[in-house]
Design a protein around this motif. Structure first.
Motif, PDB file in Angstrom:
ATOM      1  N   ARG A  80       0.996  -0.959  -0.087  1.00  0.00           N
ATOM      2  CA  ARG A  80      -0.089   0.131   0.187  1.00  0.00           C
ATOM      3  C   ARG A  80       1.018   1.231  -0.046  1.00  0.00           C
ATOM      4  O   ARG A  80       0.481   2.137  -0.716  1.00  0.00           O
ATOM      5  CB  ARG A  80      -0.817   0.067   1.171  1.00  0.00           C
ATOM      6  CG  ARG A  80      -2.110   1.001   1.267  1.00  0.00           C
ATOM      7  CD  ARG A  80      -2.579   1.357   2.220  1.00  0.00           C
ATOM      8  NE  ARG A  80      -3.299   0.303   3.297  1.00  0.00           N
ATOM      9  CZ  ARG A  80      -4.362   0.801   4.198  1.00  0.00           C
ATOM     10  NH1 ARG A  80      -4.756   1.966   4.068  1.00  0.00           N
ATOM     11  NH2 ARG A  80      -4.873  -0.256   4.805  1.00  0.00           N
ATOM     12  N   ASN A 124       0.901   2.509  14.546  1.00  0.00           N
ATOM     13  CA  ASN A 124       0.059   1.457  14.016  1.00  0.00           C
ATOM     14  C   ASN A 124       0.227   1.085  12.704  1.00  0.00           C
ATOM     15  O   ASN A 124      -0.219  -0.177  12.070  1.00  0.00           O
ATOM     16  CB  ASN A 124      -1.284   1.350  14.743  1.00  0.00           C
ATOM     17  CG  ASN A 124      -2.219   2.613  14.001  1.00  0.00           C
ATOM     18  OD1 ASN A 124      -1.645   3.462  13.688  1.00  0.00           O
ATOM     19  ND2 ASN A 124      -3.427   2.389  13.937  1.00  0.00           N
ATOM     20  N   GLY A 182      -9.631  -1.003   6.590  1.00  0.00           N
ATOM     21  CA  GLY A 182      -8.893  -1.494   5.133  1.00  0.00           C
ATOM     22  C   GLY A 182      -9.482  -0.842   4.224  1.00  0.00           C
ATOM     23  O   GLY A 182     -10.597  -0.988   3.598  1.00  0.00           O
ATOM     24  N   CYS A 218      -7.400   2.791  13.713  1.00  0.00           N
ATOM     25  CA  CYS A 218      -8.365   3.760  14.094  1.00  0.00           C
ATOM     26  C   CYS A 218      -9.773   3.549  13.612  1.00  0.00           C
ATOM     27  O   CYS A 218     -10.633   4.014  13.875  1.00  0.00           O
ATOM     28  CB  CYS A 218      -8.087   5.165  13.989  1.00  0.00           C
ATOM     29  SG  CYS A 218      -7.340   5.628  12.366  1.00  0.00           S
ATOM     30  N   THR A 219      -9.503   2.627  12.358  1.00  0.00           N
ATOM     31  CA  THR A 219     -10.918   2.189  11.837  1.00  0.00           C
ATOM     32  C   THR A 219     -11.496   0.856  12.260  1.00  0.00           C
ATOM     33  O   THR A 219     -12.449   0.568  11.491  1.00  0.00           O
ATOM     34  CB  THR A 219     -10.454   2.097  10.222  1.00  0.00           C
ATOM     35  OG1 THR A 219      -9.107   1.410  10.177  1.00  0.00           O
ATOM     36  CG2 THR A 219     -10.225   3.495   9.571  1.00  0.00           C
TER      37      THR A 219
HETATM   38  C1  UN1 Z   1      -7.127   1.097   7.332  1.00  0.00           C
HETATM   39  O1  UN1 Z   1      -7.951   0.899   7.973  1.00  0.00           O
HETATM   40  O2  UN1 Z   1      -6.936   0.470   6.133  1.00  0.00           O
HETATM   41  O3  UN1 Z   1      -4.491   4.790  12.135  1.00  0.00           O
HETATM   42  C2  UN1 Z   1      -6.366   2.359   7.452  1.00  0.00           C
HETATM   43  C3  UN1 Z   1      -5.350   4.213  11.437  1.00  0.00           C
HETATM   44  C4  UN1 Z   1      -5.765   4.710  10.291  1.00  0.00           C
HETATM   45  C5  UN1 Z   1      -5.279   3.928   9.073  1.00  0.00           C
HETATM   46  C6  UN1 Z   1      -6.544   2.935   9.046  1.00  0.00           C
HETATM   47  N1  UN1 Z   1      -5.331   6.106  10.125  1.00  0.00           N
HETATM   48  O4  UN1 Z   1      -5.593   3.274  11.937  1.00  0.00           O
END
Ligand code: UN1
Length: 477
Positions: free
Chosen positions: A102, A148, A439, A280-281
């Motif tokens: 990615r 993370n 994701g 964070c997601t």
């Molecule tokens: C994702 O869910 O693919 O800090 C990326 C984080 C987010 C990125 C999540 N800024 O978890």
């Protein structure tokens, strides 16, 4: 033992005393890294400022070529960099290689964007006058990244910053300097002029604070905790600079009676527990209507039994360790809080030992939770999720939106009516239908609402909103 210094004004500098520890095997030191001082940060900022005039006027082909070269090298080294990422952060090797790919794609994308910079030419409302609308770089950008996503988040902040002609002072999370050092090394060797990208590793209290205190930075892009985000905001207001914040989430995943059970369980397990829930997601609130509730809990629990928690680089590991002792304590404290609040521990909750000493925690599922409990309101940032039982879609939507956060949300349903309504009415920046809340793609906007985010979106062509400033020029014909 590999030694990694800071990059300031094109020179590798500083003594390397900080150990990068592998959370899957705490006996292993991944590498030694420099810790920048306040003076180092001042030097890095001065170097970035000195490099700005030339870089901001550099040709788009030069920017394209360097970003493309960096993307190509990251892709060519995906196994090696993925292994480094897995060792320093603890996500599984496939997840880490995926994140590395990615990062490469992000560099490739912004290499392309450099060639697609454009403006507008429009008539003035006054005769014989022409108006041009163009985007210019901001100046020196402070990039502060979390632990993370040690390679993807630096990529999605640094690549657009450079693409649009800014110079950068980059402070990675001190837990995971490895991938950040690799990015700086790759860009440096790809031919970035000195001072255009400066790497200052070290503690937030020293390095991050020195960046916040600087009147020179024109912008700070930050991903991390709510508390630090607030400090970035306050200091930025004081210094009159632009800022962009990505902070926490308490993302809901709604499961309706008419959901395909397999789709719902896969989406929930991925959202809540993959990457050890350290996204964070991630979804930590599984909001389930009563008709499917018991079947969903039973199927999710069965699924959790099949997930191996083990060393991140071991084949067959589904969930790696928690990142460090401090985060593990936070996770286990919240598990205790959940029990005390009266939620029912349906699965997990225990620390586990493996062949190598690490921070291993079972995926943990609470049921019978309410949306008012602390485990439903505060971000835990670990492999801990709760099931909240609701009557119907209307209650599910209201519960999903009843949170201080608004990053992502998900719904599992076969109803077009509910999916359509949810997409429109979910108070989140990103909405997923029959997909995990985490994701995301690299070429479309990323960001949230309410307490999760502030400022323009990251990623895709929307990244230009933060990393450029608009100029409107009038010319008498
Ligand atoms: C994702 O869910 O693919 O800090 C990326 C984080 C987010 C990125 C999540 N800024 O978890």
């Amino acid at each position: 033992m590999t030694i990694h210094q800071n990059l300031i004004a094109g020179e590798w500098t500083g003594t390397t005393g900080a150990e990068n520890i592998n959370p899957s095997d705490t006996n292993e030191v991944v590498g030694l890294y420099a810790s920048a001082s306040v003076q180092d940060v001042a030097d890095a900022i001065a170097a970035a400022k000195a490099a700005f005039p030339a870089w901001s006027r550099s040709g788009i082909l030069e920017r394209h070529t360097i970003l493309k070269k960096a993307g190509d090298e990251i892709l060519a080294r995906k196994e090696e960099l993925g292994a480094l990422l897995a060792r320093e952060e603890g996500k599984t090797l496939p997840e880490a290689i995926g994140e590395t790919i990615r990062a490469a794609q992000i560099f490739e994308f912004f290499a392309g964007e450099a060639l697609r910079l454009s403006g507008e030419v429009v008539p003035s409302v006054r005769p014989n006058i022409g108006v041009e609308i163009t985007r210019e770089p901001l100046g020196v950008i402070g990039v502060i990244t979390p632990w993370n996503f040690p390679i993807a988040i630096p990529a999605w902040k640094i690549a657009p910053a450079l693409c649009y002609g800014n110079t950068v002072v980059f402070k990675p999370a001190d837990l995971v300097p490895g991938c950040s050092w690799a990015i700086a090394d790759i860009l440096h060797r790809a031919g970035l002029p000195k001072g255009v990208l400066n790497l200052v590793m070290g503690k937030g209290s020293v390095v991050g604070q020195a960046m916040l205190d600087s009147p020179v930075l024109s912008g700070i892009t930050f991903t991390g905790s709510v508390g630090t985000g607030k400090r970035v905001a306050l200091s930025s207001v004081e210094h009159g600079r632009k800022y962009q914040l990505e902070m926490g989430g308490k993302n809901p995943m709604v499961v309706l009676d008419d959901a395909d059970l397999t789709v719902a369980v896969e989406a929930a397990a991925n959202s809540a527990f993959f990457s050890t829930g350290q996204r964070c997601t991630a979804s930590s609130r599984l909001i389930v209507t009563e008709g499917i509730h018991d079947r969903f809990v039973a199927a999710l629990t069965e699924k959790l039994k099949t997930l191996n928690v083990d060393n991140a680089v071991k084949a067959g590991t589904h969930i790696g360790p928690v990142v460090d002792a401090k985060q593990l304590k936070t996770d286990t404290d919240y598990i205790e809080i959940g029990k005390q609040e009266g939620a029912k521990l349906a699965f997990g909750g225990e620390l586990i030992s493996r062949e190598t000493p690490g921070f291993y925690l079972q995926p943990t599922l609470f049921t019978e939770a309410t949306n008012q409990m602390r485990i439903s309101r505060e971000e835990i940032f670990g492999p801990v999720a709760s099931v909240i039982r609701v009557k119907d879609y209307e209650e599910a939507l209201a519960t999903a939106n009843d949170t201080p956060f608004g990053l992502s949300s998900g719904i599992a349903t076969t109803s077009l009516k509910h999916a359509t309504h949810f997409k429109r009415n979910s108070e989140a920046g990103m909405v997923m239908v029959n997909l995990p809340t985490a994701g995301v793609d690299f070429h479309v906007p990323f960001g949230g609402r309410k307490g999760s985010s502030f400022g323009p979106r990251e990623q895709g062509k929307y990244a230009a909103e933060f990393f450029t400033t608009v100029k409107t020029a009038y010319t008498l014909a």
